[in-house]
Scaffold this active site. Structure first.
Site, mmCIF file in Angstrom:
data_model
loop_
_atom_site.group_PDB
_atom_site.id
_atom_site.type_symbol
_atom_site.label_atom_id
_atom_site.label_comp_id
_atom_site.label_asym_id
_atom_site.label_seq_id
_atom_site.Cartn_x
_atom_site.Cartn_y
_atom_site.Cartn_z
ATOM 1 N N GLY A 197 0.783 -1.233 0.000
ATOM 2 C CA GLY A 197 0.000 0.000 0.000
ATOM 3 C C GLY A 197 0.812 1.277 0.000
ATOM 4 O O GLY A 197 1.980 1.292 -0.303
ATOM 5 N N CYS A 198 0.174 2.367 0.351
ATOM 6 C CA CYS A 198 0.667 3.744 0.468
ATOM 7 C C CYS A 198 2.181 3.956 0.411
ATOM 8 O O CYS A 198 2.957 3.046 0.652
ATOM 9 C CB CYS A 198 0.156 4.325 1.776
ATOM 10 S SG CYS A 198 -1.599 4.109 2.071
ATOM 11 N N GLY A 199 2.574 5.171 0.123
ATOM 12 C CA GLY A 199 3.974 5.558 0.179
ATOM 13 C C GLY A 199 4.166 6.706 1.145
ATOM 14 O O GLY A 199 3.365 7.652 1.177
#
Length: 365
Positions: free
Chosen positions: A16-18
């Site tokens: 997921g996300c960064g």
């Protein structure tokens, strides 16, 4: 007939996300181009439903005042939030937050910033509160009672800029290349179980605290109920919000160190505590008994900042990526080494923090 294997050859990225953060230990100002470039490198870690940045040291001319970044859906929300700000604060200066028309950001909310101080003798229901508790109480009231208005950030000499879009588009919208800060954090969102909306983008803030997060806080329900008992109201419909408020409660109000707050979030397992000796065993047993409802369950990597430091922390078994790198007086924290090397190709040191072990970088006096 069995379907060909190619129909199932899809490798889902579950990380997921960064997230990205950088701190200059001697308060050197880092242009906004750097975090923007780093987040652009991690474009594929998001899906366009949330991006944002926090920046410290951007308002030196108003450094002694609290800066409220306000997000409002319409003119009625602006009027309601301004009435409340003027009721509870001395207002010294305000203006629209500079933005530019960006094709990737259709129909954005309206953004203003207000530089305020607490009156010497407030005449309202919060008048008995210490100054920082007073700020928190007003933030909670605006977010709860003014329809369509939300406080994006409320600290001194800092601000958060966030919304629905990829981070490079959010940066373009807010003209972040025009800012310089000694601490930056950035976030590229891939929401899984909470809505993608402007208030739900990262960073989440209260006072000088800001947090960006990759992962999922599966303990959100109990964390939220625990915070309600301590007068924090969660209104952003995103699990990460609880971490910002817990930081404020644990460190500012209860006096825990950053290291101990990290151990509340990601404590040793009970079998590890059983194997400890003496004082450590007593300490971690007490922390878990006292702050059990504040523990963060689920996979996470978080970056936490205030005006003086940056911290990176993983969950107890490191289910989300996080690395740290150093170059001269700068320290980077990121989901990917590629993002760091894209903005600083030659590094002095790169390492992966251990699960549940915080990396805390302080500014030098």
């Amino acid at each position: 007939m069995k379907a060909p294997d190619r129909y199932y050859d899809f490798q889902k990225d579950i990380s997921g996300c960064g997230i990205f953060g950088v701190i200059h230990k001697k308060r050197g100002l880092i242009p906004g181009d750097m975090p923007i470039q780093a987040m652009t490198c991690m474009h594929d870690r998001g899906n366009g439903l949330g991006g944002g940045f926090a920046a410290y040291g951007i308002y030196p001319d108003h450094a002694d005042k609290y800066c409220f970044h306000m997000m409002c859906d319409d003119d009625a929300a602006i009027k309601g939030s301004e009435e409340m700000i003027k009721k509870y604060f001395d207002l010294h200066f305000y203006e629209p937050i500079p933005t530019r028309r960006t094709l990737a950001i259709p129909n954005p909310p309206k953004f203003n910033r207000y530089f305020v101080t607490v009156p010497e003798k407030p005449e309202n229901e919060f008048r008995e509160l210490p100054e920082e508790d007073y700020i928190v109480a007003v933030v909670m009231k605006i977010n709860t009672y003014v329809a369509g208005a939300f406080v994006v950030s409320s600290g001194k000499n800092m601000g958060a800029f966030k919304g629905v879009g990829f981070p490079e588009d959010i940066a373009d919208f807010f003209r972040l290349e025009e800012y310089a800060a000694y601490i930056w954090t950035g976030h590229n969102r891939f929401p899984t179980n909470t809505p993608g909306w402007w208030g739900g983008a990262h960073p989440f803030t209260i006072l000088n605290w800001s947090i960006v997060h990759n992962g999922e806080i599966s303990s959100y329900g109990i964390n939220r109920r625990y915070l309600c008992e301590h007068d924090y109201l969660c209104t952003m419909m995103t699990d990460t919000e609880v971490v910002a408020y817990e930081l404020d409660m644990l460190i500012r109000k209860h006096g825990l160190t950053w290291e101990l707050a990290a151990k509340v979030f990601a404590p040793p397992f009970w079998d590890e505590i059983e194997r400890m000796d003496g004082e450590d065993k007593e300490l971690y047993t007490t922390l878990r008994a006292t702050y059990g409802p504040a523990m963060l369950n689920g996979p996470f990597a978080i970056l936490v900042a205030d005006n003086n430091r940056l911290m990176g922390l993983n969950d107890r078994i490191k289910l989300r990526p996080l690395l740290v790198a150093e170059k001269d007086d700068m320290v980077f924290m990121s989901s990917e080494e590629s993002a760091v090397r894209d903005v600083c190709p030659e590094l002095d040191r790169v390492w992966m923090p251990k699960a549940g072990e915080p990396v805390i970088v302080d500014l030098e006096d």
